[in-house]
Design an enzyme around this catalytic site. Structure first.
Site, short mmCIF file in Angstrom:
data_model
loop_
_atom_site.label_atom_id
_atom_site.label_comp_id
_atom_site.label_asym_id
_atom_site.label_seq_id
_atom_site.Cartn_x
_atom_site.Cartn_y
_atom_site.Cartn_z
N GLU A 7 0.82 -1.22 0.00
CA GLU A 7 0.00 0.00 0.00
C GLU A 7 0.85 1.26 0.00
OE1 GLU A 7 -3.15 2.21 2.98
OE2 GLU A 7 -3.29 0.04 2.77
N ASP A 113 -2.75 -2.61 3.43
CA ASP A 113 -2.97 -2.73 4.87
C ASP A 113 -4.10 -3.72 5.13
OD1 ASP A 113 -0.98 -1.07 5.68
OD2 ASP A 113 -2.25 0.62 6.22
N TYR A 318 -1.24 -4.18 14.25
CA TYR A 318 -2.06 -3.29 13.44
C TYR A 318 -2.94 -2.41 14.33
CZ TYR A 318 -5.13 -1.68 9.74
OH TYR A 318 -5.84 -0.88 8.87
#
Length: 408
Positions: A7, A113, A318
Site C-alpha cells: 500500500e 494494509d 495493526y
C-alpha cells in the site's frame, strides 16, 4: 516470479526485510523470486459528477461546473480515475502496470494494509493495470515484523476469500461519495458559500452544536449541602449529609447543622476484605486513544498517527482495531512475544483464558499489542515512547504472573 504490491513504500521495505535481500530498482525491489512495488495510498479516486454526463453535456474545458441541473447524481456504475495533478502517482502506476504485465510474473499479491481500505487500494491498481488475468493472492499482516512477514507469506490465501471485505470497502466509498458530493454541491449552491457535507462531519458538527446550545441555555441552581471536616485519630474525615436544601431554605439548613453539631458520631463496626483485582483488557484503538487523551492530553489524530508509525516500524500490531481480545490461532506467537518481554524484567506468563483469547469478539484484527521487535527508549521520541509504553504496560498487566491483591 511473484509481484507483491504494498500500500505504501514503508510497508514495501518491511516486506523486503522479511523476504530477504533484494536489489533496489526505479520504483520497486527485485530478486530472483520476488518483485516488491508499492502505491502511495490511494492512486485512484471516484470520478466526478461531470464524468458521468453524456459527452455533449460535459464541460468543454474539462473543468468542474457545479449546477443544480446535475443533481442529484446516482451513477448506475461507479468509475475510478487516476488522481490528477501528481506526476509521482502517474509514474508509480506505470511502474505497477509494467511489472504486473511482465511475462515472467506468474502471481500477484495484494499487500495492502489489513483492512477494507487497504484491500481496495491495491485491488484498484491491479484492476486498472492488468491486461490479462493472473493468479491473485492476499498477504495479511497483523504486524510488520520480519517473522510475521515470512509466516504470512507462506500462508497467503486467494484474493477471492476477501471479497466481502472488498465489498465493504467499496460500499463505504460509494456511500461517502453519494452523500458528500451531492449534498456538498447542493448546500453550497443554495447558500452561495462552500459548506462541506459528509457522512462523518455532519453528526460531529450536530453533536457540538447540541452541546453548545445545552451549555448556553443552562441555568445554574443554588442549593445548600451539609458538610463537616472532623479530625479522628489524627486523620481528617469529611462528613457529608444526604440532606440537601433549596436556595430559600438556608435557615432550615442552619438549624439542621446546629442539631447535628451537638451530636457525636460513633463508628460501631469496620469491615475489610482482600480482593484480587482483574487487569483492564488489552487496548482497542479507541480505548488507547481515550487513555492517552485523558492522561497525557494527546489529541486522537496524533495518537493514531504515532500508533500507525510504530506499526510501520514493526513495534506494534495493526492499530486500527476495535477489538480488546486476541485470536486463538495467535497463541504461539504471543508465547514468543512474552519471552521477549520477560527479558526486560517484567514478571509475565502465558495465560490461556477466554477473557484474553476469544475469536467471537474479533471482527478482523486482534487487540493492540507489542510485537517481537522491542525498541529501546532512545529509538523513540517522547510521544512515541508514551504510546508504546502504554500498550506495553497494558500487555504486561494482562499477562502478569502475579495477582494484584487489594485490601478494601
Amino acid at each position: 516470479m511473484i509481484a507483491i504490491i504494498a500500500e505504501k513504500p514503508s510497508l514495501a521495505r518491511n516486506i523486503v526485510a522479511g523476504l530477504g535481500q533484494m536489489n533496489k530498482k526505479n520504483g520497486y525491489f527485485e530478486n530472483s523470486e520476488y518483485i516488491v512495488t508499492w502505491a502511495f495510498g490511494h492512486l485512484f479516486s471516484l470520478s466526478d459528477v461531470e464524468d458521468y454526463l453524456p459527452e455533449d453535456e460535459k464541460p468543454k474545458d474539462g473543468k468542474q461546473k457545479w449546477t443544480m441541473e446535475n443533481l442529484p447524481c446516482f451513477p448506475d456504475n461507479f468509475t475510478f480515475k487516476l488522481k490528477n495533478g501528481d506526476d509521482g502517482v502517474k509514474k508509480q502506476f506505470e511502474v505497477i502496470k509494467y511489472l504486473v504485465n511482465r511475462a515472467d510474473v506468474t502471481e500477484i499479491v495484494n499487500a495492502g494494509d489489513s483492512d477494507r481500505e487497504g484491500e481496495i487500494i491495491v485491488r484498484l491498481c491491479v484492476k486498472n493495470a492488468l491486461s490479462a488475468p493472473k493468479p491473485f493472492k492476499r498477504l495479511w499482516l497483523p504486524d510488520q515484523t520480519p517473522q510475521t512477514v515470512k509466516k504470512a507469506f507462506l500462508e497467503r490465501k486467494d484474493e477471492s476469500e476477501y471479497e466481502n471485505l472488498a465489498n465493504e470497502g467499496f460500499a463505504r466509498t460509494y456511500v461517502d461519495w453519494l452523500y458528500g458530493v451531492n449534498l456538498t454541491r447542493f448546500v453550497t449552491l443554495k447558500t452561495g458559500s462552500l459548506l462541506r457535507v459528509g457522512r462523518v462531519i455532519v453528526p460531529i458538527v450536530k453533536t457540538i452544536y447540541d452541546r453548545d446550545t445545552e451549555i448556553e441555555n443552562f441555568k445554574p441552581e443554588v442549593y445548600y449541602a451539609l458538610v463537616s471536616s472532623v479530625e479522628t485519630n489524627g486523620e481528617i474525615v469529611e462528613l457529608t449529609s444526604k440532606y440537601k436544601f433549596n436556595k430559600d431554605e438556608k435557615k432550615k439548613a442552619e438549624i439542621c447543622c446546629e442539631r447535628m453539631n451537638k451530636l457525636e458520631a460513633i463508628v460501631t463496626d469496620k469491615k475489610s476484605k482482600k480482593e484480587t483485582l482483574a487487569p483492564g483488557k488489552l487496548y482497542s484503538l479507541t480505548k488507547l486513544q481515550n487513555f492517552l487523551g485523558k492522561k497525557y492530553k494527546m489529541p486522537m489524530e496524533k495518537s493514531l498517527a504515532i500508533a500507525q508509525k510504530l506499526y510501520e516500524n514493526g513495534y506494534l500490531s495493526y492499530p486500527r482495531t476495535n477489538s480488546e481480545y486476541l485470536a486463538t490461532n495467535e497463541k504461539s506467537k504471543f508465547k514468543e512475544i512474552l519471552e521477549s518481554v520477560k527479558k526486560l524484567g517484567y514478571p509475565v506468563t502465558f495465560k490461556d483464558k477466554k477473557t484474553i483469547f476469544d475469536d467471537s469478539k474479533i471482527e478482523s484484527h486482534s487487540a493492540l499489542t507489542p510485537t517481537y521487535k522491542i525498541p529501546s527508549k532512545k529509538d523513540l521520541s517522547e510521544d512515541e515512547f508514551t504510546v508504546y509504553s502504554s500498550v506495553l504496560r497494558r500487555f504486561v498487566a494482562v499477562f502478569c504472573a502475579e495477582d494484584c491483591i487489594a485490601e478494601k
